[in-house]
Design an enzyme around this catalytic site. Structure first.
Site, short mmCIF file in Angstrom:
data_model
loop_
_atom_site.label_atom_id
_atom_site.label_comp_id
_atom_site.label_asym_id
_atom_site.label_seq_id
_atom_site.Cartn_x
_atom_site.Cartn_y
_atom_site.Cartn_z
N CYS A 53 3.68 -43.15 -27.15
CA CYS A 53 3.08 -42.31 -25.12
C CYS A 53 2.15 -41.14 -25.50
O CYS A 53 2.97 -40.59 -26.86
CB CYS A 53 3.98 -41.73 -24.73
SG CYS A 53 4.13 -40.99 -23.09
N CYS A 56 3.64 -37.65 -24.66
CA CYS A 56 5.05 -37.14 -25.51
C CYS A 56 4.53 -35.90 -26.60
O CYS A 56 3.71 -36.16 -27.21
CB CYS A 56 5.96 -38.27 -25.74
SG CYS A 56 7.00 -39.29 -24.55
N HIS A 115 10.84 -38.57 -22.07
CA HIS A 115 9.51 -39.21 -22.21
C HIS A 115 10.55 -39.97 -20.51
O HIS A 115 10.19 -41.26 -20.18
CB HIS A 115 9.97 -40.28 -22.86
CG HIS A 115 8.96 -41.80 -22.67
ND1 HIS A 115 7.46 -41.36 -22.72
CD2 HIS A 115 8.86 -42.49 -22.50
CE1 HIS A 115 6.73 -42.74 -22.51
NE2 HIS A 115 8.07 -43.34 -21.93
N ASN A 153 0.84 -39.76 -9.23
CA ASN A 153 1.45 -41.34 -8.69
C ASN A 153 2.42 -41.63 -9.73
O ASN A 153 2.10 -41.77 -10.77
CB ASN A 153 -0.03 -41.96 -9.01
CG ASN A 153 -1.01 -41.84 -8.68
OD1 ASN A 153 -1.06 -41.50 -7.42
ND2 ASN A 153 -2.03 -41.70 -9.96
N SER A 161 -0.33 -45.74 -15.10
CA SER A 161 -0.65 -45.88 -16.08
C SER A 161 0.22 -45.62 -17.51
O SER A 161 0.03 -46.19 -18.78
CB SER A 161 -2.54 -45.54 -17.32
OG SER A 161 -2.49 -44.34 -17.56
N HIS A 164 5.68 -41.92 -18.74
CA HIS A 164 6.14 -40.43 -18.95
C HIS A 164 5.73 -39.69 -17.78
O HIS A 164 5.19 -39.58 -17.36
CB HIS A 164 5.26 -39.70 -20.14
CG HIS A 164 5.86 -38.50 -20.61
ND1 HIS A 164 6.40 -38.49 -21.99
CD2 HIS A 164 6.04 -37.45 -19.95
CE1 HIS A 164 7.11 -37.04 -22.25
NE2 HIS A 164 6.57 -36.32 -20.86
N HIS A 166 4.59 -37.28 -15.07
CA HIS A 166 3.45 -36.03 -14.98
C HIS A 166 2.17 -36.02 -14.23
O HIS A 166 3.10 -37.38 -12.85
CB HIS A 166 2.50 -36.41 -16.31
CG HIS A 166 1.25 -37.46 -16.13
ND1 HIS A 166 2.47 -39.16 -15.93
CD2 HIS A 166 0.18 -38.09 -15.75
CE1 HIS A 166 1.56 -40.06 -15.87
NE2 HIS A 166 0.76 -39.43 -15.22
N GLN A 168 -1.45 -34.37 -11.81
CA GLN A 168 -2.87 -34.30 -12.35
C GLN A 168 -3.12 -33.36 -11.06
O GLN A 168 -2.34 -32.85 -10.07
CB GLN A 168 -3.62 -35.66 -12.18
CG GLN A 168 -3.08 -36.76 -13.20
CD GLN A 168 -4.29 -37.41 -12.93
OE1 GLN A 168 -5.88 -37.55 -13.28
NE2 GLN A 168 -4.27 -38.73 -13.10
#
Length: 351
Positions: A53, A56, A115, A153, A161, A164, A166, A168
């Site tokens: 990943c 990570c 993760h 998202n 995509s 993990h 996250h 933006q």
């Protein structure tokens, strides 16, 4: 003589005062048999650390940079940024052909080094750290750019995509299309009523208690009256605030708690890691006062009937206007009937 109108069964349109648009509600369609595409439910148990990943801690990203051994949130410039800081400023109009260049930046916000966790599986303190990161990014980027868009998202179904945890933050010089529409609507309501529309709306929803999913002293989550997505929700403050970075510590803590509440209910609905796109709308950063604006967040989840059946915005929705098969009231009833304790925690306790 026709039969009396029944909003739980008969087609009707609802007005979205934030965008000045309409939504077609067709609740009778929810009874039709489903023979369309089914998705694979996302119930994979991920490891706490994945050596493959690129998000990570300590792993190398595609551009060769190595992530630090971070223990909380971690922010970095997107390796495939949609916006660039140094784009040449240029615009041109030639008849019906018009363009303008855009400057900005795109950053990735890792919510946690773990993760395996998503936002509802973090602790309140860990979610408070995420809120603090959103506040800091909004404050910093708002000093240079007119619009700051914090969003997440979640899930491959929504184009994510990397699993993990996250989100933006994108910042740009021009006001995007939907916030520009919203700015006009909010200003018009404020000029006529002298109060922010979303504060009035939150009070009216709480008073009716038909579409309220959950609330605390500072925040409320509702399925909006004009919702387009099946289990769409709107997260609103119960106090006057224009931007994310203006929240005080108590309001931020309460926000972290209600984020855990609504995202846990989402996962509990079909006992799966519930996909969605979520985003915050702070007021524009243009050195103007915006008393008409209220900070708020939208959740747009695609799942419709189960963990494997999603709503597609196609055909009529793309050519005419948004359409939904489940009334907002029915969606709210289902969400608020759920526990706010994540189903995985209940399974661990029962086990």
């Amino acid at each position: 003589m026709g039969t009396p109108f029944d909003p739980t069964n008969d087609p009707h349109r609802r007005y979205n005062p934030l965008l000045g648009e309409w939504v077609l509600v067709s609740p009778h369609r929810a009874k039709r048999p489903w023979q369309g595409q089914s998705e694979e439910p996302n119930n994979e148990q991920k490891p706490g650390y994945d050596p493959t990943c690129y998000l990570c801690p300590s792993n190398t990203r595609v551009n060769g940079e190595v992530n630090p051994q971070y223990t909380g949130t971690f922010v970095f410039e997107n390796d495939f940024a949609a916006l660039k800081k140094d784009t040449e400023v240029k615009s041109e109009k030639n008849g019906l052909f018009q363009f303008e260049t855009e400057q900005g930046c795109s950053r990735v916000i890792c919510f946690s080094p773990d993760h395996s966790k998503t936002l509802p599986e973090l602790t309140d303190q860990e979610r408070s750290d995420v809120v603090a990161c959103w506040k800091e990014q909004t404050r910093e980027l708002g000093a240079s750019y007119r619009w700051v868009q914090v969003f997440e998202n979640k899930g491959a179904m929504m184009g994510c995509s990397n699993p993990h945890p996250h989100g933006q933050v994108w910042a740009q010089q021009h006001l995007p299309s939907d916030p520009a529409k919203k700015l006009l609507q909010l200003k018009q309501y404020f000029s006529e009523n002298h109060t922010p529309i979303l504060l009035d709306y939150a009070e009216q929803e709480i008073a009716k208690d038909e579409r309220v999913v959950c609330k605390n002293d500072d925040w409320v989550v509702v399925v909006p009256y004009w919702a387009a997505w099946p289990f769409e929700t709107l997260l609103l403050p119960r106090f006057d605030v224009q931007s994310m970075h203006h929240l005080n510590d108590a309001q931020s803590t309460a926000l972290a708690q209600i984020l855990g509440d609504i995202t846990s209910r989402y996962d509990n609905l079909f006992e799966t890691s519930f996909p969605y796109s979520m985003g915050w709308h702070s007021a524009p950063f243009d050195n103007e006062e915006h008393p008409h604006w209220t900070l708020h967040a939208h959740f747009f989840p695609p799942l419709l009937r189960s963990a494997s059946v999603r709503k597609f915005m196609v055909g009529y929705e793309m050519m005419a206007e948004a359409q939904r098969d489940l009334t907002p009231e029915q969606a709210a009833d289902r969400l608020k009937a759920l526990s706010n304790v994540h189903y995985k925690q209940r399974e661990n306790t029962n086990g």
